[in-house]
Design a protein around this motif. Structure first.
Motif, PDB file in Angstrom:
ATOM      1  N   VAL A 188       1.021  -1.219   0.131  1.00  0.00           N
ATOM      2  CA  VAL A 188      -0.064  -0.078  -0.054  1.00  0.00           C
ATOM      3  C   VAL A 188       0.675   1.339  -0.022  1.00  0.00           C
ATOM      4  O   VAL A 188       0.555   2.228  -0.675  1.00  0.00           O
ATOM      5  N   ALA A 198       0.861   3.814  -3.266  1.00  0.00           N
ATOM      6  CA  ALA A 198       0.284   5.087  -2.844  1.00  0.00           C
ATOM      7  C   ALA A 198       1.486   6.223  -3.044  1.00  0.00           C
ATOM      8  O   ALA A 198       1.493   7.223  -3.550  1.00  0.00           O
ATOM      9  N   ALA A 258       1.040   8.898  -5.756  1.00  0.00           N
ATOM     10  CA  ALA A 258       1.081  10.333  -5.248  1.00  0.00           C
ATOM     11  C   ALA A 258       2.197  11.414  -5.892  1.00  0.00           C
ATOM     12  O   ALA A 258       2.083  12.653  -6.046  1.00  0.00           O
ATOM     13  N   GLY A 316       1.758  10.758   0.552  1.00  0.00           N
ATOM     14  CA  GLY A 316       0.582  10.051  -0.064  1.00  0.00           C
ATOM     15  C   GLY A 316       0.661   8.715   0.522  1.00  0.00           C
ATOM     16  O   GLY A 316      -0.452   8.040   0.938  1.00  0.00           O
ATOM     17  N   ALA A 317       1.782   8.015   0.655  1.00  0.00           N
ATOM     18  CA  ALA A 317       2.078   7.015   1.363  1.00  0.00           C
ATOM     19  C   ALA A 317       1.563   6.718   2.968  1.00  0.00           C
ATOM     20  O   ALA A 317       0.827   5.853   3.262  1.00  0.00           O
ATOM     21  N   ALA A 364      -2.299   6.723   2.842  1.00  0.00           N
ATOM     22  CA  ALA A 364      -2.934   5.374   2.405  1.00  0.00           C
ATOM     23  C   ALA A 364      -2.816   4.363   3.458  1.00  0.00           C
ATOM     24  O   ALA A 364      -3.439   3.517   3.723  1.00  0.00           O
TER      25      ALA A 364
END
Length: 271
Positions: free
Chosen positions: A150, A154, A158, A182-183, A186
């Motif tokens: 994930v 992400a 992102a 973003g990571a 997420a």
């Protein structure tokens, strides 16, 4: 290239999931070592270890893994505990310092020792999160692996959409701070979902699990950057060409190697 990546992923995912959910404990240990052993082989290529030294090192590494598996349980558990705890200073202190100082990848015996420090705890992490063939253990390992997937996916999207400020331009120019954000977002959503589904057998509230997951996200970034720096130091683009569209095995599990080791070590400390 994207189509090749997708096809390779679609072929590999069922194999990994089948192994995670259906292999017996010994078969899983062998499969996990195959994955880690391939990454270790790629690491030796980066470090310039070739010929008989490479073959001897990889053979010895495999014999050590077999020897560990054959140890009686009290001795095996004690050795695993020590090796996993050793992974904490490696990933929380040595690896970040390596990136800051940008030390070149060593060769010879130093590289061999470094390879063991990186790869053996990751293999033990595979075993620690899946100690038996039950569905609960398999789901627990999948949850840990899912965090890395994930975060990686992400960060990629992102970064593509919003990336402006480079994270480490001298090491991996394509990575950005926006990708890291973003990571993080997420992973936060993923942790909430995992908690609702009961995938992890951890007695932690949501706040504690979030804190742990965000720390592991940082560790995953360090693992990714460290392998990127090794490749840059070696003057290569991919760790190998084993996986069409993806490069090598080490390219695919660089973050997972770090997260498995650190998460399993923390589990040992606080379980």
């Amino acid at each position: 290239m994207l189509i090749t990546r997708v096809i390779t992923a679609l072929l590999l995912l069922p194999i990994m999931l089948g192994a995670v959910f259906y292999f017996s404990a010994p078969l899983w240990a062998a499969f996990a070592w195959l994955v880690i052993g391939l990454a270790l082989w790629e690491f030796t290529r980066m470090a310039g270890i070739k010929g008989w030294p490479q073959a001897g090192y990889l053979a010895l590494s495999s014999l050590l893994a077999v020897g560990f598996w054959q140890l009686p349980m009290p001795g095996q558990a004690s050795l695993a505990h020590a090796l996993l705890l050793l992974a904490l200073p490696v990933w929380l202190l040595l690896a970040p310092l390596w990136l800051v100082r940008r030390w070149p990848l060593p060769g010879g015996m130093k590289a061999m020792l470094l390879g063991w420090l990186l790869m053996f705890p990751a293999w033990l992490g595979f075993l620690a999160w899946r100690p038996d063939g039950t569905a609960a253990s398999a789901t627990q390992l999948l949850a840990v692996m899912g965090l890395v997937w994930v975060a990686d996916i992400a960060a990629y999207f992102a970064g593509k959409a919003f990336g402006r400020r480079k994270l480490a331009p001298a090491i991996s120019p394509g990575k950005s701070w926006e990708g890291v954000v973003g990571a993080v977002l997420a992973v936060a959503g993923y942790v909430w979902l995992v908690l609702q589904l009961g995938w992890l057998q951890l007695d932690l509230p949501l706040a504690g699990l979030l804190l742990l997951a965000l720390g592991l996200t940082a560790v995953s970034v360090v693992g990714d950057l460290l392998e990127s720096w090794f490749k840059r130091s070696a003057g290569i683009k991919d760790s190998s060409n084993l996986l069409p569209g993806h490069g090598g095995v080490y390219d695919r599990i660089d973050s997972l190697i770090a997260v498995l080791a650190v998460s399993a070590a923390l589990q040992r400390l606080f379980a």
